[in-house]
Design a protein around this motif. Structure first.
Motif, PDB file in Angstrom:
ATOM      1  N   LEU A  94       4.409  12.955  31.525  1.00  0.00           N
ATOM      2  CA  LEU A  94       4.993  13.863  32.513  1.00  0.00           C
ATOM      3  C   LEU A  94       5.598  15.086  31.834  1.00  0.00           C
ATOM      4  O   LEU A  94       5.401  16.223  32.283  1.00  0.00           O
ATOM      5  CB  LEU A  94       6.057  13.127  33.326  1.00  0.00           C
ATOM      6  N   ALA A  95       6.318  14.858  30.734  1.00  0.00           N
ATOM      7  CA  ALA A  95       6.898  15.981  29.995  1.00  0.00           C
ATOM      8  C   ALA A  95       5.801  16.875  29.413  1.00  0.00           C
ATOM      9  O   ALA A  95       5.897  18.111  29.461  1.00  0.00           O
ATOM     10  CB  ALA A  95       7.805  15.462  28.885  1.00  0.00           C
ATOM     11  N   ALA A  96       4.747  16.260  28.883  1.00  0.00           N
ATOM     12  CA  ALA A  96       3.630  17.041  28.342  1.00  0.00           C
ATOM     13  C   ALA A  96       2.949  17.840  29.444  1.00  0.00           C
ATOM     14  O   ALA A  96       2.550  18.997  29.242  1.00  0.00           O
ATOM     15  CB  ALA A  96       2.625  16.114  27.661  1.00  0.00           C
ATOM     16  N   SER A  97       2.835  17.237  30.619  1.00  0.00           N
ATOM     17  CA  SER A  97       2.248  17.934  31.759  1.00  0.00           C
ATOM     18  C   SER A  97       3.076  19.154  32.143  1.00  0.00           C
ATOM     19  O   SER A  97       2.535  20.234  32.408  1.00  0.00           O
ATOM     20  CB  SER A  97       2.143  16.976  32.948  1.00  0.00           C
ATOM     21  N   ALA A 132      13.014  14.579  34.401  1.00  0.00           N
ATOM     22  CA  ALA A 132      12.435  13.328  34.906  1.00  0.00           C
ATOM     23  C   ALA A 132      11.588  12.662  33.833  1.00  0.00           C
ATOM     24  O   ALA A 132      11.654  11.438  33.631  1.00  0.00           O
ATOM     25  CB  ALA A 132      11.599  13.609  36.153  1.00  0.00           C
ATOM     26  N   GLY A 133      10.788  13.458  33.130  1.00  0.00           N
ATOM     27  CA  GLY A 133       9.975  12.902  32.058  1.00  0.00           C
ATOM     28  C   GLY A 133      10.824  12.291  30.960  1.00  0.00           C
ATOM     29  O   GLY A 133      10.517  11.203  30.444  1.00  0.00           O
ATOM     30  N   LEU A 134      11.912  12.961  30.600  1.00  0.00           N
ATOM     31  CA  LEU A 134      12.793  12.458  29.547  1.00  0.00           C
ATOM     32  C   LEU A 134      13.460  11.148  29.966  1.00  0.00           C
ATOM     33  O   LEU A 134      13.560  10.202  29.169  1.00  0.00           O
ATOM     34  CB  LEU A 134      13.854  13.507  29.213  1.00  0.00           C
ATOM     35  N   ILE A 135      13.916  11.091  31.216  1.00  0.00           N
ATOM     36  CA  ILE A 135      14.559   9.867  31.718  1.00  0.00           C
ATOM     37  C   ILE A 135      13.601   8.683  31.634  1.00  0.00           C
ATOM     38  O   ILE A 135      13.959   7.594  31.174  1.00  0.00           O
ATOM     39  CB  ILE A 135      15.039  10.077  33.167  1.00  0.00           C
TER      40      ILE A 135
END
Length: 375
Positions: A224-227, A262-265
């Motif tokens: 998600l973070a990469a996206s 959100a990706g980090l969480i």
């Protein structure tokens, strides 16, 4: 301009009416859930499942359906969806609303899938040349891909016992990715040059949600973070800043910050309450900051095409309502995260109302502006 090409704002009402009711009921139910965390009582009580059906399959499906069947359709093809299509979609929204309130999960699920099928069938409009003769771009294909991924993941989650709430959330989030592939140019003034990067961002998003749906949370967070990073690079907002659209830049950057959070969480394997924060960082922080940042410009563009002038009262260059709704939304989201961190009951009590007021006020504001187009 020919009569068939005139945008008719009142045609959005049949679709948006059940959507707004879903927003109110689902939002109040969400407030009730958060107040229960604080040990406070609230008159509207819904199960978590009812909450996400009303918000995602009810409200977001109405909002996105209205865009695909009316606003974006008018831009691309020069016409809105036909009356039968709009009536069918509205009827399915009412069926979903009734089924969810009554606790009939089978009806809600059937109506939601039927709505997605209506949209994917209509999306063939976006695979044809535009009214100006332009060929379909990544934006057009991603709209269809978003609907296909939403249908596939929901069915897979239902059969395989995945998290239905997460599986449903891919619909509005991926559709934002698709629409932003084109609408970001309204903010930057430049069409994204690297379409493959936008497609990569979309594929990473789909993979992330597929993993998250079936409990592979840490990997989902990384994807998600990469996206989000790929989407930022694709959009061009890191390179271009138009002074007259500066506040829209602030909103869009805020959206991506919530997505990255959100990706980090998820990547850190946070406990259940923080996963709720991650889901709402996407559903509220990401989606609505994007909507707040782009829709005001989109309506201005439609008004220009119709040779209408909509007058707003700016304060220091930005309509005050836009500033207030932006602040309420993001302060409310920060309060939600603050409760997860400190377990301060007052933060759980104020978070929902702040976000709810922001969303309802902005929607009423944009609907009023749309109605002015037909005045």
């Amino acid at each position: 301009m020919a009569m068939g090409e005139v945008f008719t704002p009142r045609r959005v009402i049949p679709v948006m009416a059940p959507g707004l009711i879903s927003l109110v009921l689902g939002g109040l139910g969400g407030i009730g859930i958060m107040w229960s965390w604080a040990g406070a009582s609230f008159p509207v009580k819904l199960e978590v499942t009812q909450h996400f059906y009303l918000m995602i399959a009810g409200f977001f499906a109405a909002l996105i359906g209205n865009e695909l069947l009316n606003v974006l359709s008018m831009e691309w093809s020069g016409r809105q969806a036909g009356g039968i299509t709009l009536a069918l979609y509205a009827a399915l929204l009412w069926a979903l609303l009734a089924g969810t309130v009554a606790g009939a999960a089978w009806l809600s699920s059937a109506a939601y899938l039927a709505m997605l099928l209506v949209l994917i069938i209509y999306s063939r409009t976006y695979l044809k040349p535009s009214k100006m003769g332009f060929r379909p771009s990544a934006y057009n294909y991603l709209i269809v891909a978003s609907l296909a991924a939403s249908i596939a993941l929901y069915i897979t989650a239902w059969i395989g016992g995945g998290d239905l709430g997460v599986a449903m959330l891919i619909f509005p989030v991926s559709m934002i990715y698709a629409v932003m592939a084109r609408d970001i140019a309204l903010v930057t003034g430049r069409r994204p040059a690297r379409e493959r990067l936008g497609v990569l961002a979309f594929l990473l998003l789909v993979a992330s949600f597929a993993m998250w749906t079936f409990g592979i949370v840490e990997a989902a967070g990384a994807l998600l973070a990469a996206s989000g990073a790929a989407s930022i690079l694709f959009s061009g907002i890191a390179q271009y800043a138009r002074r007259e659209k500066l506040f829209s830049y602030v909103k869009i950057w805020s959206a991506y910050l919530w997505l990255m959070a959100a990706g980090l969480i998820l990547f850190l394997g946070a406990p259940a309450l923080w996963r709720d924060i991650a889901a709402h960082a996407l559903a509220l922080g990401f989606i609505f900051n994007i909507v707040f940042g782009v829709d005001v410009i989109l309506i201005d563009m439609i008004a220009t095409q119709m040779q209408k002038r909509i007058v707003v009262k700016p304060r220091r260059g930005v309509p005050m309502l836009e500033v207030v709704t932006f602040l309420l939304l993001n302060v409310g989201m920060l309060a939600r995260a603050g409760y997860a961190y400190a377990y301060t009951p007052s933060l759980a009590v104020v978070s929902g109302p702040l976000v709810g007021i922001a969303i309802v006020a902005f929607l009423l504001y944009t609907q009023r502006r749309l109605m002015q187009l037909s005045a």
